[in-house]
Design a protein around this motif. Structure first.
Motif, PDB file in Angstrom:
ATOM      1  N   ALA A 180       0.734  -1.100  -0.054  1.00 53.73           N
ATOM      2  CA  ALA A 180       0.032   0.175   0.041  1.00 53.73           C
ATOM      3  C   ALA A 180       0.937   1.217   0.016  1.00 53.73           C
ATOM      4  O   ALA A 180       1.738   1.372   1.010  1.00 53.73           O
ATOM      5  CB  ALA A 180      -1.141   0.140   1.134  1.00 53.73           C
ATOM      6  N   ASP A 181       0.872   1.926  -1.265  1.00 55.45           N
ATOM      7  CA  ASP A 181       1.636   3.281  -1.169  1.00 55.45           C
ATOM      8  C   ASP A 181       1.520   4.253  -0.051  1.00 55.45           C
ATOM      9  O   ASP A 181       2.673   4.870   0.338  1.00 55.45           O
ATOM     10  CB  ASP A 181       1.453   3.713  -2.583  1.00 55.45           C
ATOM     11  CG  ASP A 181       1.615   3.192  -4.065  1.00 55.45           C
ATOM     12  OD1 ASP A 181       2.394   2.152  -3.759  1.00 55.45           O
ATOM     13  OD2 ASP A 181       1.286   3.429  -4.781  1.00 55.45           O
ATOM     14  N   ASP A 182       0.584   4.286   0.614  1.00 58.42           N
ATOM     15  CA  ASP A 182       0.157   5.561   1.736  1.00 58.42           C
ATOM     16  C   ASP A 182       0.522   4.786   2.923  1.00 58.42           C
ATOM     17  O   ASP A 182      -0.235   5.319   3.684  1.00 58.42           O
ATOM     18  CB  ASP A 182      -1.035   6.102   1.187  1.00 58.42           C
ATOM     19  CG  ASP A 182      -2.191   5.087   1.400  1.00 58.42           C
ATOM     20  OD1 ASP A 182      -1.968   3.862   1.362  1.00 58.42           O
ATOM     21  OD2 ASP A 182      -3.455   5.694   1.355  1.00 58.42           O
ATOM     22  N   PHE A 183       0.884   3.537   3.262  1.00 56.83           N
ATOM     23  CA  PHE A 183       0.851   2.826   4.544  1.00 56.83           C
ATOM     24  C   PHE A 183       1.259   3.816   5.727  1.00 56.83           C
ATOM     25  O   PHE A 183       0.793   4.034   6.729  1.00 56.83           O
ATOM     26  CB  PHE A 183       1.703   1.498   4.534  1.00 56.83           C
ATOM     27  CG  PHE A 183       1.833   0.780   5.809  1.00 56.83           C
ATOM     28  CD1 PHE A 183       0.839   0.216   6.354  1.00 56.83           C
ATOM     29  CD2 PHE A 183       3.094   1.243   6.540  1.00 56.83           C
ATOM     30  CE1 PHE A 183       1.004  -0.456   7.629  1.00 56.83           C
ATOM     31  CE2 PHE A 183       2.993   0.472   7.755  1.00 56.83           C
ATOM     32  CZ  PHE A 183       2.114  -0.373   8.343  1.00 56.83           C
ATOM     33  N   PRO A 184       2.601   4.466   5.381  1.00 54.52           N
ATOM     34  CA  PRO A 184       3.092   5.188   6.660  1.00 54.52           C
ATOM     35  C   PRO A 184       2.113   6.489   7.061  1.00 54.52           C
ATOM     36  O   PRO A 184       1.948   6.652   8.033  1.00 54.52           O
ATOM     37  CB  PRO A 184       4.428   5.782   6.148  1.00 54.52           C
ATOM     38  CG  PRO A 184       4.789   4.886   5.132  1.00 54.52           C
ATOM     39  CD  PRO A 184       3.670   4.668   4.207  1.00 54.52           C
ATOM     40  N   VAL A 185       1.529   6.844   6.075  1.00 55.45           N
ATOM     41  CA  VAL A 185       0.643   8.216   6.096  1.00 55.45           C
ATOM     42  C   VAL A 185      -0.912   7.582   7.010  1.00 55.45           C
ATOM     43  O   VAL A 185      -1.308   7.963   8.004  1.00 55.45           O
ATOM     44  CB  VAL A 185       0.241   8.747   5.085  1.00 55.45           C
ATOM     45  CG1 VAL A 185      -0.875   9.670   5.107  1.00 55.45           C
ATOM     46  CG2 VAL A 185       1.197   9.351   4.462  1.00 55.45           C
ATOM     47  N   ARG A 186      -1.342   6.246   6.276  1.00 50.66           N
ATOM     48  CA  ARG A 186      -2.377   5.962   7.048  1.00 50.66           C
ATOM     49  C   ARG A 186      -2.029   5.249   8.620  1.00 50.66           C
ATOM     50  O   ARG A 186      -3.025   5.342   9.389  1.00 50.66           O
ATOM     51  CB  ARG A 186      -2.780   4.567   6.258  1.00 50.66           C
ATOM     52  CG  ARG A 186      -3.401   5.039   4.890  1.00 50.66           C
ATOM     53  CD  ARG A 186      -3.826   3.527   4.195  1.00 50.66           C
ATOM     54  NE  ARG A 186      -5.147   2.998   4.628  1.00 50.66           N
ATOM     55  CZ  ARG A 186      -5.237   2.012   4.975  1.00 50.66           C
ATOM     56  NH1 ARG A 186      -4.497   1.079   4.682  1.00 50.66           N
ATOM     57  NH2 ARG A 186      -6.465   1.569   5.488  1.00 50.66           N
ATOM     58  N   LEU A 187      -0.951   4.698   8.862  1.00 46.59           N
ATOM     59  CA  LEU A 187      -0.683   4.347   9.990  1.00 46.59           C
ATOM     60  C   LEU A 187      -0.536   5.412  11.141  1.00 46.59           C
ATOM     61  O   LEU A 187      -1.152   5.411  12.140  1.00 46.59           O
ATOM     62  CB  LEU A 187       0.564   3.661  10.061  1.00 46.59           C
ATOM     63  CG  LEU A 187       0.819   2.919  11.536  1.00 46.59           C
ATOM     64  CD1 LEU A 187      -0.136   1.905  11.937  1.00 46.59           C
ATOM     65  CD2 LEU A 187       2.292   1.969  11.320  1.00 46.59           C
ATOM     66  N   ALA A 188      -0.097   6.578  10.850  1.00 46.48           N
ATOM     67  CA  ALA A 188       0.043   7.484  11.312  1.00 46.48           C
ATOM     68  C   ALA A 188      -1.144   8.093  11.711  1.00 46.48           C
ATOM     69  O   ALA A 188      -1.490   8.728  12.944  1.00 46.48           O
ATOM     70  CB  ALA A 188       0.963   8.770  10.701  1.00 46.48           C
ATOM     71  N   SER A 189      -2.003   8.214  10.862  1.00 45.16           N
ATOM     72  CA  SER A 189      -3.507   8.713  10.949  1.00 45.16           C
ATOM     73  C   SER A 189      -4.213   7.837  12.065  1.00 45.16           C
ATOM     74  O   SER A 189      -5.184   8.583  12.759  1.00 45.16           O
ATOM     75  CB  SER A 189      -4.073   8.788   9.879  1.00 45.16           C
ATOM     76  OG  SER A 189      -5.636   9.368   9.756  1.00 45.16           O
ATOM     77  N   GLN A 190      -4.221   6.621  11.821  1.00 42.08           N
ATOM     78  CA  GLN A 190      -4.741   5.645  12.572  1.00 42.08           C
ATOM     79  C   GLN A 190      -4.212   5.733  14.006  1.00 42.08           C
ATOM     80  O   GLN A 190      -5.019   5.513  14.901  1.00 42.08           O
ATOM     81  CB  GLN A 190      -4.576   4.115  12.121  1.00 42.08           C
ATOM     82  CG  GLN A 190      -5.434   2.814  12.880  1.00 42.08           C
ATOM     83  CD  GLN A 190      -6.691   3.307  12.881  1.00 42.08           C
ATOM     84  OE1 GLN A 190      -7.384   4.408  12.311  1.00 42.08           O
ATOM     85  NE2 GLN A 190      -7.578   2.120  13.609  1.00 42.08           N
ATOM     86  N   VAL A 191      -2.950   5.724  14.184  1.00 41.29           N
ATOM     87  CA  VAL A 191      -2.384   5.921  15.538  1.00 41.29           C
ATOM     88  C   VAL A 191      -2.918   7.301  16.386  1.00 41.29           C
ATOM     89  O   VAL A 191      -3.275   7.136  17.403  1.00 41.29           O
ATOM     90  CB  VAL A 191      -1.030   5.854  15.468  1.00 41.29           C
ATOM     91  CG1 VAL A 191      -0.288   6.535  16.809  1.00 41.29           C
ATOM     92  CG2 VAL A 191      -0.363   4.487  15.300  1.00 41.29           C
ATOM     93  N   ALA A 192      -3.111   8.365  15.663  1.00 39.80           N
ATOM     94  CA  ALA A 192      -3.611   9.617  16.374  1.00 39.80           C
ATOM     95  C   ALA A 192      -5.098   9.386  16.542  1.00 39.80           C
ATOM     96  O   ALA A 192      -5.288  10.095  17.493  1.00 39.80           O
ATOM     97  CB  ALA A 192      -3.476  10.638  15.118  1.00 39.80           C
ATOM     98  N   ARG A 193      -5.553   8.712  15.478  1.00 41.91           N
ATOM     99  CA  ARG A 193      -7.037   8.398  16.058  1.00 41.91           C
ATOM    100  C   ARG A 193      -7.380   7.580  17.178  1.00 41.91           C
ATOM    101  O   ARG A 193      -8.278   8.036  18.279  1.00 41.91           O
ATOM    102  CB  ARG A 193      -7.876   7.880  14.772  1.00 41.91           C
ATOM    103  CG  ARG A 193      -9.367   7.577  15.179  1.00 41.91           C
ATOM    104  CD  ARG A 193      -9.992   7.266  13.662  1.00 41.91           C
ATOM    105  NE  ARG A 193      -9.737   6.029  13.069  1.00 41.91           N
ATOM    106  CZ  ARG A 193     -10.593   5.307  12.293  1.00 41.91           C
ATOM    107  NH1 ARG A 193     -11.759   5.727  12.142  1.00 41.91           N
ATOM    108  NH2 ARG A 193     -10.362   4.146  11.876  1.00 41.91           N
TER     109      ARG A 193
END
Length: 334
Positions: A279-292
């Motif tokens: 998934a190209d945007d994995f680091p962004v998605r993970l950072a967003s999910q951790v913040a949530r």
């Protein structure tokens, strides 16, 4: 305390490296172990930091670690790296292989590092975190001398058998889970014994297989797995990965890491994955999910303060008890 010693990370690395070299460890190996020791200390894990360094120093003096060992690394297929630590330390072998392992994972999407014949691996999270800092998702497992009872048993058959998982986030932090299969780490029981403190009765059994609050009795008996049978099953899974697949000693066959002159012959299994190929945007998605998770739901997400802790150590230093500092400084080759 006023008598404590405060060191910069650079000074702390030099303290560890110099002490290791004084008792016969080669400079490259000493440097790798010193860096891993300091990173464990700055991550807030002193039990596998400088306190554990004294185990390495004693083992070098006693012959449980071959200080001049040069790891043998082979690749049976492109995506697998096998390492024989030759009786040395896992940190050395992994440091040599690290760059190529990361490159293989990015090229093939997956790569495995399988190490055997080493002393205990120290902070397991260090291995996974180093790969996450390279933008990879990593899973690590290791074993050692038997201290943990299996499901339904009362005698030690597994090591504490930790499992570590790390994943990169877009803001430079890493999610890092690093936990043992036991209710607590063996070093925590040993530390309780050193301070004359009782332990929870859910941590261990005595020699008769009965729950105990006495840390000395626990060290003669067996640790208990977290969550009962489920934790013991995790320990067995780790045992298969870390000892079975690597060719290392099973925990039942591993010599004591604190006595004798034989290496425990431990194993280390590390799996590295390239998230960009999934998934190209994995680091962004993970950072967003951790913040949530942490912001909206109050979830504690482990490891994300590791970078901040390391940065704080750069400015405030690493504080070591005077007795520990003097002990490390006093080691000499006999």
């Amino acid at each position: 305390m006023a008598d404590d010693v405060t060191l910069s990370p650079t000074e702390a690395i030099d303290l560890a490296r110099t002490a290791l070299m004084r008792v016969g460890m080669a400079e490259t190996a000493a440097g790798a172990l010193a860096r891993a020791t300091v990173e464990a200390e700055t991550a807030g894990k002193p039990a596998v930091g400088f306190l554990h360094l004294t185990d390495y120093l004693r083992s070098l003096v006693d012959g449980r670690i071959s200080g001049r060992a040069e790891p043998l690394i082979t690749a049976p297929v492109p995506a697998i790296m096998r390492c024989d630590a030759m009786g040395g330390v896992a940190q050395h072998g992994f440091s040599i292989a690290h760059e190529e392992l990361a490159s293989k994972a990015k090229t093939f999407g997956i790569a495995v590092f399988a190490l055997q014949n080493s002393y205990t691996t120290g902070e397991l999270g260090w291995y996974a975190a180093r790969l996450a800092e390279e933008g990879l998702v990593a899973l690590a497992a290791t074993n050692g001398p038997a201290v943990l009872a299996g499901a339904g048993g009362r005698q030690p058959v597994y090591c504490a058998n930790p499992l570590a998982f790390a994943a990169p986030m877009a803001d430079g932090r890493v999610l890092l889970i690093d936990q043992t299969s036991s209710a607590t780490a063996f070093v925590n029981i040993r530390e309780a014994a050193a301070h004359g403190e009782a332990i929870p009765e859910t941590w261990a059994l005595d020699q008769d297989g009965e729950p105990t609050t006495d840390p000395f009795a626990a060290m003669q008996g067996a640790l208990l797995a977290f969550g009962g049978t489920r934790g013991a099953n995790v320990a067995l899974m780790v045992e298969v990965l870390a000892a079975g697949l690597t060719g290392a000693n099973w925990s039942l066959d591993a010599p004591d890491f604190q006595a004798g002159d034989a290496s425990p012959g431990c194993g280390l299994f590390v799996l590295a994955l390239s998230p960009q190929l999934f998934a190209d945007d994995f680091p962004v998605r993970l950072a967003s999910q951790v913040a949530r998770l942490s912001g909206d739901y109050g979830v504690h997400v482990p490891g994300i303060d590791r970078v901040a802790r390391q940065q704080q150590a750069e400015s405030t230093g690493i504080v070591l008890p005077r007795q520990l500092f003097d002990s490390i400084s006093s080691f000499r080759r006999i």
